[in-house]
Design a protein around this motif. Structure first.
Motif, PDB file in Angstrom:
ATOM      1  N   ALA A 299      50.776  36.967  21.011  1.00 39.12           N
ATOM      2  CA  ALA A 299      49.340  36.922  21.316  1.00 39.12           C
ATOM      3  C   ALA A 299      48.627  38.114  20.695  1.00 39.12           C
ATOM      4  CB  ALA A 299      49.133  36.916  22.834  1.00 39.12           C
TER       5      ALA A 299
ATOM      6  N   THR B 238      38.938  41.442  30.550  1.00 33.81           N
ATOM      7  CA  THR B 238      38.720  40.523  29.433  1.00 33.81           C
ATOM      8  C   THR B 238      38.719  41.267  28.106  1.00 33.81           C
ATOM      9  OG1 THR B 238      36.314  40.687  29.724  1.00 33.81           O
ATOM     10  CG2 THR B 238      37.450  38.837  30.797  1.00 33.81           C
TER      11      THR B 238
ATOM     12  N   TRP C 122      36.006  34.732  20.483  1.00 39.48           N
ATOM     13  CA  TRP C 122      37.119  34.457  21.374  1.00 39.48           C
ATOM     14  C   TRP C 122      37.045  35.420  22.556  1.00 39.48           C
ATOM     15  CZ3 TRP C 122      37.409  35.094  16.141  1.00 39.48           C
ATOM     16  CH2 TRP C 122      37.877  34.011  15.370  1.00 39.48           C
TER      17      TRP C 122
ATOM     18  N   VAL D 223      47.330  39.169  26.779  1.00 39.72           N
ATOM     19  CA  VAL D 223      47.452  39.547  25.371  1.00 39.72           C
ATOM     20  C   VAL D 223      48.332  40.777  25.199  1.00 39.72           C
ATOM     21  CG1 VAL D 223      46.183  40.382  23.360  1.00 39.72           C
ATOM     22  CG2 VAL D 223      45.262  38.491  24.712  1.00 39.72           C
TER      23      VAL D 223
ATOM     24  N   GLU E  35      39.618  36.470  25.837  1.00 40.25           N
ATOM     25  CA  GLU E  35      40.936  36.241  26.398  1.00 40.25           C
ATOM     26  C   GLU E  35      41.198  37.181  27.564  1.00 40.25           C
ATOM     27  OE1 GLU E  35      44.143  35.236  23.819  1.00 40.25           O
ATOM     28  OE2 GLU E  35      42.925  35.554  22.018  1.00 40.25           O
ATOM     29  N   ASN E  36      42.216  36.825  28.335  1.00 37.89           N
ATOM     30  CA  ASN E  36      42.681  37.696  29.398  1.00 37.89           C
ATOM     31  C   ASN E  36      43.460  38.843  28.776  1.00 37.89           C
ATOM     32  OD1 ASN E  36      44.767  38.700  31.375  1.00 37.89           O
ATOM     33  ND2 ASN E  36      43.585  37.374  32.731  1.00 37.89           N
TER      34      ASN E  36
END
Length: 236
Positions: free
Chosen positions: A66, A37, A53, A60, A55-56
């Motif tokens: 991204a 993460t 935020w 990204v 995100e994976n």
């Protein structure tokens, strides 16, 4: 239409203005964890989280768009860390994936141990000036801090968490947990500064020597204002 209302710190100061009237908006926390993460947190000059935020990381770092989106969230802010190596490495990898010029992230680092050290230096200067005043006036009270800063300073975030008596944090991901911790410790350090700056409002001779109270210590403010100015300036 969204109307932005100026925010004032408990000191009565505009929280987005440095002592020399430059603009600052706060910090970004960037944490990449072994669980895959990536967390990006916004923390304002009061030490409060204003956006978050998670995100994976694999997604990204495989997508230039991204990566650019994550980097956009880091603009105009100081890089809030305990130790900067990991965060800077993550940001440089993002820049490579995004295919954009590198940023001088080192110049934006706001490392919590350094912030504590700056406050301690300022407090020591106040103490010296008070001692000088006491040498010529009998009715000068000694400084009495609400909370003394630790000497020696904490070597790890866990040590500072224990000193601050914070309960262990748990978030849905390891990166978010780390980001929460950094933000929490920042808020604790900001509070130590408030206690320090309030002293200036009570003693004219300290203001004469050190200037008016500021939202954050001068070097800390400079990092935030420099980051804002660097990204707000037109690109040639």
């Amino acid at each position: 239409m969204v109307v932005e209302v100026p925010q004032h710190s408990p000191l009565g100061l505009l929280s987005t203005r440095t002592g020399d009237r430059r603009t600052m908006i706060g910090h970004v926390v960037v944490c990449r964890a072994d669980d895959g993460t990536l967390a990006v947190w916004h923390v304002d000059t009061e030490g409060l989280r204003t956006a978050a935020w998670v995100e994976n990381a694999e997604d990204v770092f495989a997508d230039g768009e991204a990566a650019r989106r994550v980097l956009l969230r880091c603009r105009k802010r100081g890089l809030l860390v305990w130790e900067p190596t990991g965060a800077i490495a993550t940001l440089r990898e993002l820049e490579a994936v995004a295919g954009i010029p590198g940023t001088d992230w080192e110049a934006r680092v706001c490392a919590i141990p350094d912030l504590l050290a700056e406050i301690e230096r300022i407090r020591a200067g106040y103490q010296e000036r008070v001692a000088e005043e006491q040498a010529v006036k009998k009715n000068v009270a000694p400084l009495d801090w609400q909370l003394e800063l630790p000497v020696p300073p904490p070597a790890t975030p866990a040590e500072l968490q224990e000193l601050a008596r914070f309960a262990p944090l748990t978030a849905p991901s390891a990166a978010a947990t780390e980001a929460l911790m950094i933000g929490q410790l920042c808020a604790w350090v900001v509070q130590r500064w408030r206690e320090t700056a309030v002293v200036l409002g009570r003693r004219d001779y300290l203001r004469a020597a050190f200037g008016q109270p500021t939202v954050l210590p001068p070097a800390w403010e400079a990092r935030l204002a420099d980051a804002f100015a660097a990204d707000a300036a037109p690109k040639s």
